[in-house]
Write a protein that holds these residues in place. Structure first.
Motif, PDB file in Angstrom:
ATOM      1  N   VAL A  95      -0.584  -8.379  -0.398  1.00 57.22           N
ATOM      2  CA  VAL A  95      -0.271  -7.426  -1.461  1.00 57.22           C
ATOM      3  C   VAL A  95       0.884  -7.958  -2.291  1.00 57.22           C
ATOM      4  CG1 VAL A  95       1.235  -6.101   0.100  1.00 57.22           C
ATOM      5  CG2 VAL A  95       0.382  -5.049  -2.002  1.00 57.22           C
ATOM      6  N   ARG A  96       0.768  -7.838  -3.598  1.00 58.33           N
ATOM      7  CA  ARG A  96       1.830  -8.152  -4.544  1.00 58.33           C
ATOM      8  C   ARG A  96       1.890  -6.994  -5.537  1.00 58.33           C
ATOM      9  NH1 ARG A  96       2.311 -11.421  -1.123  1.00 58.33           N
ATOM     10  NH2 ARG A  96       2.408 -13.708  -1.277  1.00 58.33           N
ATOM     11  N   SER A 143      -7.473   0.084   2.545  1.00 58.54           N
ATOM     12  CA  SER A 143      -6.191   0.720   2.250  1.00 58.54           C
ATOM     13  C   SER A 143      -6.414   2.088   1.625  1.00 58.54           C
ATOM     14  CB  SER A 143      -5.370  -0.141   1.289  1.00 58.54           C
ATOM     15  OG  SER A 143      -4.221   0.544   0.838  1.00 58.54           O
ATOM     16  N   SER A 144      -5.491   3.004   1.912  1.00 59.07           N
ATOM     17  CA  SER A 144      -5.539   4.320   1.298  1.00 59.07           C
ATOM     18  C   SER A 144      -5.228   4.259  -0.197  1.00 59.07           C
ATOM     19  CB  SER A 144      -4.544   5.259   1.986  1.00 59.07           C
ATOM     20  OG  SER A 144      -3.213   4.778   1.825  1.00 59.07           O
ATOM     21  N   HIS A 152       1.557  -0.276 -10.589  1.00 63.21           N
ATOM     22  CA  HIS A 152       2.046  -1.470  -9.884  1.00 63.21           C
ATOM     23  C   HIS A 152       1.064  -2.009  -8.848  1.00 63.21           C
ATOM     24  CE1 HIS A 152       5.841   0.138 -11.500  1.00 63.21           C
ATOM     25  NE2 HIS A 152       6.349  -1.089 -11.349  1.00 63.21           N
ATOM     26  N   THR A 153      -0.113  -1.433  -8.709  1.00 71.39           N
ATOM     27  CA  THR A 153      -1.003  -1.824  -7.601  1.00 71.39           C
ATOM     28  C   THR A 153      -2.263  -2.561  -8.057  1.00 71.39           C
ATOM     29  OG1 THR A 153      -2.256   0.265  -7.610  1.00 71.39           O
ATOM     30  CG2 THR A 153      -0.232   0.201  -6.293  1.00 71.39           C
ATOM     31  N   ALA A 154      -2.282  -3.071  -9.281  1.00 63.59           N
ATOM     32  CA  ALA A 154      -3.517  -3.569  -9.904  1.00 63.59           C
ATOM     33  C   ALA A 154      -4.365  -4.459  -9.006  1.00 63.59           C
ATOM     34  CB  ALA A 154      -3.181  -4.306 -11.202  1.00 63.59           C
ATOM     35  N   GLY A 155      -3.877  -5.646  -8.673  1.00 60.53           N
ATOM     36  CA  GLY A 155      -4.701  -6.581  -7.898  1.00 60.53           C
ATOM     37  C   GLY A 155      -5.035  -6.061  -6.521  1.00 60.53           C
ATOM     38  N   TYR A 156      -4.089  -5.391  -5.880  1.00 58.60           N
ATOM     39  CA  TYR A 156      -4.313  -4.870  -4.541  1.00 58.60           C
ATOM     40  C   TYR A 156      -5.354  -3.765  -4.551  1.00 58.60           C
ATOM     41  CZ  TYR A 156      -3.190  -3.313   0.201  1.00 58.60           C
ATOM     42  OH  TYR A 156      -3.259  -2.989   1.529  1.00 58.60           O
ATOM     43  N   ALA A 157      -5.181  -2.790  -5.458  1.00 58.04           N
ATOM     44  CA  ALA A 157      -6.112  -1.666  -5.510  1.00 58.04           C
ATOM     45  C   ALA A 157      -7.515  -2.117  -5.890  1.00 58.04           C
ATOM     46  CB  ALA A 157      -5.607  -0.615  -6.503  1.00 58.04           C
ATOM     47  N   VAL A 158      -7.616  -3.018  -6.862  1.00 57.17           N
ATOM     48  CA  VAL A 158      -8.930  -3.506  -7.291  1.00 57.17           C
ATOM     49  C   VAL A 158      -9.630  -4.231  -6.141  1.00 57.17           C
ATOM     50  CG1 VAL A 158     -10.088  -5.183  -8.784  1.00 57.17           C
ATOM     51  CG2 VAL A 158      -8.376  -3.622  -9.744  1.00 57.17           C
TER      52      VAL A 158
END
Length: 257
Positions: A95-96, A143-144, A152-158
């Motif tokens: 995560v970043r 991930s929830s 701030h969660t773009a790459g992680y959430a996608v």
């Protein structure tokens, strides 16, 4: 931790620490021969020693899964040395956090690669063996973050949202071949890689533990063959103080996300 007897080979990625190590111990305690996969051989060896001390079976397979050809090698070498996997649990991830305009492309590419492309490659390599042998379970640790849109969660959430869809498709396409797939999506888990709860005003006892997630994985893997679960399961802390939105907001200082 107890469960119905588990046999066969279980591949666990990200097994050197945190959730992955807890999952490996749980599956080994239940009777599986666990193949531990991660980049660093020293911590993998320590986890293997823990498993052996508990009377379980574990083998170490060091691999940088983000590197070209490594996911395929992990499955091929597992089959060659230990037999075809009956369970595959992908815990490795990265995560970043940054807003889209500030997120370096290299960070985006790493998250998409390790969180989404690598699970696809592992599934692509392992599914033919599971289908041929008439069964198996694939578990992805998601991930929830996929339940809501947070700044701030773009790459992680996608990547994690894509992982949910991948899990749903693997479940759909392989259910008539005895193969289950499930994405287990935990909320805030107390690990060495997670944010320090004390710094964010949350008690450590309010968070999930790696064992909480491992018990959920074990439950999914040991359901009777007739039982389908998921394919997306959320596991979250009870208190809203440790909720995903609250934790990301505190961590990034963003009050609009």
């Amino acid at each position: 931790m107890s469960a119905a007897g588990l046999s066969g080979v279980a591949v666990v990625t990200g097994a050197s620490s945190g959730i992955g190590a807890a999952v490996a111990r749980a599956l080994a305690d239940a009777g599986a021969h666990v193949v531990l996969v991660a980049r660093r051989i020293e911590p993998l060896s320590r986890v293997a020693e823990e498993v052996h001390a508990r009377g379980g079976r574990a083998s170490v397979l060091a691999a940088d899964l983000a590197a070209e050809g490594e996911p395929e090698r992990v499955v091929a070498q597992t089959v060659e040395l230990f037999g075809a996997p009956t369970a595959l649990v992908h815990c490795a991830g990265v995560v970043r956090l940054a807003q889209v305009h500030e997120l370096p492309p290299t960070h985006w590419e790493l998250m998409i690669r390790l969180n989404l492309t690598v699970p696809y490659l592992l599934c692509h390599a392992a599914l033919p063996y599971m289908r041929k042998n008439g069964g198996g379970t694939i578990v992805h640790i998601g991930s929830s973050i996929t339940r809501e849109t947070l700044s701030h969660t773009a790459g992680y959430a996608v990547s994690k949202q894509g992982l949910n869809v991948l899990s749903e498709l693997v479940a759909l396409e392989n259910r008539d071949h005895g193969v289950r797939a499930v994405a287990i999506c935990p909320g805030w888990v107390r690990t060495e890689l997670a944010a320090d709860p004390d710094e964010l005003g949350v008690g450590a006892e309010e968070l999930l533990t790696p064992d909480d997630v491992a018990e959920t994985v074990l439950w999914a893997v040991t359901r009777p063959p007739r039982v389908s679960v998921g394919p997306v399961l959320h596991v979250s802390p009870t208190t809203s103080r440790a909720g995903t939105r609250a934790s990301i907001t505190r961590l990034t200082g963003d009050r609009e996300g």
